[in-house]
Design a protein around this motif. Structure first.
Motif, short mmCIF file in Angstrom:
data_model
loop_
_atom_site.label_atom_id
_atom_site.label_comp_id
_atom_site.label_asym_id
_atom_site.label_seq_id
_atom_site.Cartn_x
_atom_site.Cartn_y
_atom_site.Cartn_z
N LEU A 138 52.20 75.90 36.78
CA LEU A 138 52.56 74.48 36.95
C LEU A 138 52.56 74.10 38.43
O LEU A 138 52.05 73.04 38.79
N SER B 239 52.37 71.95 25.42
CA SER B 239 52.65 70.58 25.81
C SER B 239 52.02 69.64 24.80
O SER B 239 50.90 69.88 24.35
N GLU C 115 52.93 66.15 38.67
CA GLU C 115 53.70 65.77 37.49
C GLU C 115 55.05 66.48 37.50
O GLU C 115 55.20 67.53 38.12
N HIS D 287 57.90 68.49 35.33
CA HIS D 287 57.85 69.38 34.18
C HIS D 287 59.25 69.75 33.74
O HIS D 287 60.14 69.95 34.56
N TYR E 17 49.40 71.78 38.51
CA TYR E 17 49.90 70.52 37.98
C TYR E 17 51.01 69.97 38.87
O TYR E 17 52.10 69.63 38.42
#
Length: 133
Positions: free
Chosen positions: A62, A18, A69, A71, A66
């Motif tokens: 993810l 990323s 957010e 993706h 995460y």
């Protein structure tokens, strides 16, 4: 986007990176998307199953770490090494992309696109068509 590089004749590494966070891993670094394969006689090359397992591991990281957010995972359609044996078929196109809302997008130029007919559009064209760049 996976970054694949050869580490010699029978070793390969694939990872997701990323621009904001660097290599895909959990915040504590104990879980990572990176896959390393080494071996003699071409067993160090990635199979389709290896790629699917890495994608699943990446999505798990993810979803677990995460969640606040959005993706987008992009994969290069580079041919994995064909050292396993004789190529039996060539030029097999991927199916259309399917988005979460069920809409589809062709990954190849249409037959009426002139000299580009049936060629892979490439990530820049696909992202542009989706209004992302």
């Amino acid at each position: 986007m996976p970054y694949v590089k050869g580490e010699g004749p029978s070793q390969m590494v694939a990872d997701l990176v990323s621009a904001d966070y660097g290599w895909l891993q959990s915040p504590n670094g104990k879980e990572e998307a990176r896959v390393f394969k080494a071996g003699k006689n071409c067993e160090g090359y990635f199979t389709n199953q290896d790629i699917l397992e890495q994608a699943q591991r990446s999505m798990d990281i993810l979803e677990k770490h995460y969640t606040n957010e959005n993706h987008v995972l992009m994969f290069d359609n580079a041919t994995t090494p064909l050292k396993y044996g004789k190529l039996l078929k060539g030029n097999i196109q991927m199916g259309d992309a399917t988005f979460a809302d069920g809409s589809k997008q062709s990954l190849y130029f249409s037959e009426d696109a002139g000299p580009k007919a049936s060629l892979f559009k490439g990530m820049a064209v696909i992202l542009h068509e989706q209004g992302l760049i």
